[in-house]
Design an enzyme around this catalytic site. Structure first.
Site, PDB file in Angstrom:
ATOM      1  N   GLY A 205      19.568 -14.676  31.338  1.00  0.00           N
ATOM      2  CA  GLY A 205      19.620 -14.348  29.912  1.00  0.00           C
ATOM      3  C   GLY A 205      20.081 -12.927  29.699  1.00  0.00           C
ATOM      4  O   GLY A 205      20.670 -12.310  30.583  1.00  0.00           O
ATOM      5  N   ASN A 206      19.832 -12.401  28.500  1.00  0.00           N
ATOM      6  CA  ASN A 206      20.210 -11.020  28.188  1.00  0.00           C
ATOM      7  C   ASN A 206      19.192 -10.424  27.226  1.00  0.00           C
ATOM      8  O   ASN A 206      18.226 -11.074  26.843  1.00  0.00           O
ATOM      9  CB  ASN A 206      21.635 -10.966  27.620  1.00  0.00           C
ATOM     10  CG  ASN A 206      21.808 -11.861  26.407  1.00  0.00           C
ATOM     11  OD1 ASN A 206      21.118 -11.707  25.398  1.00  0.00           O
ATOM     12  ND2 ASN A 206      22.730 -12.809  26.494  1.00  0.00           N
TER      13      ASN A 206
END
Length: 395
Positions: A205-206
């Protein structure tokens, strides 16, 4: 954004008005200041001139004004007049149409919308004469931000305290929001980050919080548009607005599929989300366990679909807006993205430090055939308001 004339009058709360001026500037508005002689007993005109980089109008008869008509020029320039604080004396002048100094003369000549923020002792506020003047101003269409109950300058509690600068700024910006200018339009906004499963426990993810995308969706709804908000992982609450319909997704492929379903009925797509660019090439159905002596783990990744590029190629009459979050060569990379993704507009920002999760940002706007435009640092809500106004003009 708007051209705002801020009128400072002679109450002790005028020191807080300096922060209001600064806040409005940070949200992208042009601000010029008019001051009464009494206001200058508390705050100097030099302070406001330094902040606004504009001459403060406080005297109609100065040598510098002999060859011009400054109050008419400023009145014509203004798109909004804000009186903060509004003393009982100045409210009376406005209500009765008196014009005996630079401030009262200028506001009398102004045809733009007006907001007053009364601040005074509670006994003065309760006086029938003040009540009559406020009632008259409201009947004339003047907007009134009511004073608060709180500690007064006299040292006791009462109604008459000026609201805090942030509340005043939010009130002004809300009144400046385009009302129903986009009624009948349908907009897709994506927000937050997507997650790509590594195993049943972990994911790729981020750091995207979703603040920017949700602020944009909120502003579109305030302008009357029907908003389809497609969200991945977010860290903030979703606006409670009947014009916003929310679609929750997990992966980049999920987000693309949902956007594709909505796209043909839309007038605009704003890709404010941060979709994951890669996913595991081969899915792992069981939790990856550490083996004795293991120090490395190699995962083979493959690209996820490019949502912005896919929809940019597919657009018909839709406006497609993307975001470019870069850590180097910001404008070069953003310009290349504008062309490569077939977007109509790119909002570019440097995310090398302090942007993800923050309430503020500084962006550049890139459009086909135009030079990049730098916007000053402002809150993400301020950027959203300004961006929706820009996109709305195109729609």
């Amino acid at each position: 954004m708007a051209r705002i004339a801020v009128y400072l009058t002679g109450g002790i709360a005028v020191y807080k008005a300096v922060s209001v001026v600064r806040n409005l500037q940070k949200r992208g508005h042009q601000v010029r200041v008019v001051m009464t002689q009494n206001a200058e007993k508390f705050v100097t005109s030099q302070t406001l001139a330094a902040l606004t980089k504009e001459e403060v109008l406080d005297d109609l008869w100065g040598k510098e004004n002999e060859a011009r008509i400054p109050h008419i020029e400023l009145a014509d320039w203004s798109e909004l007049a804000l009186v903060v604080p509004a003393t009982a004396n100045f409210l009376a002048k406005m209500a009765w149409g008196l014009a005996d100094d630079a401030a009262s003369t200028t506001i009398l000549a102004s045809s733009c919308p007006k907001i007053v923020v009364p601040a005074m002792n509670n006994h003065m506020l309760a006086n029938p004469a003040v009540a009559r003047n406020l009632a008259q101003l409201k009947a004339d269409g003047v907007m009134v931000l009511e004073p608060k109950v709180g500690m007064l300058a006299e040292g006791y509690q009462g109604k008459g305290r000026m609201p805090e600068p942030d509340e005043i700024t939010d009130y002004v910006c809300e009144k400046l929001s385009p009302q129903n200018t986009l009624r009948g339009k349908r907009v897709i906004v994506t927000a937050g980050g997507t997650r790509e499963a590594v195993d049943p426990v972990r994911y790729l993810g981020n750091r995207s919080s979703g603040k920017m995308g949700i602020a944009i969706a909120d502003e579109f709804a305030k302008a009357g548009a029907q908003v389809d908000l497609v969200i991945g992982n977010i860290d903030i609450a979703i606006p409670n607005n009947e014009l916003i319909k929310v679609y929750q997704v997990t992966s980049t492929e999920d987000m693309l599929a949902q956007v594709e379903k909505l796209f043909s009925a839309s007038d605009c797509l704003v890709m404010a989300a941060a979709p994951a660019d890669f996913k595991l090439k081969n899915s792992i159905n069981q939790k990856i366990k550490k083996k004795p002596g293991q120090t490395d783990l190699v995962l083979e990744l493959t690209q996820t679909p490019d949502i912005l590029k896919t929809m940019g190629k597919r657009k018909d009459q839709q406006i497609v807006v993307g975001f470019a979050a870069e850590t180097e060569n910001l404008l070069v990379n953003a310009q290349a993205k504008l062309e490569r993704k077939h977007a109509d507009m790119i909002v570019a920002n440097d995310v090398s430090s302090g942007v993800f999760g923050s309430d503020k940002n500084q962006v550049y706007i890139l459009q086909k055939g135009l030079e990049p435009v730098s916007w000053p640092e402002m809150t993400k809500k301020g950027i959203a308001k300004r961006l929706v106004n820009l996109i709305g003009k195109k729609m």
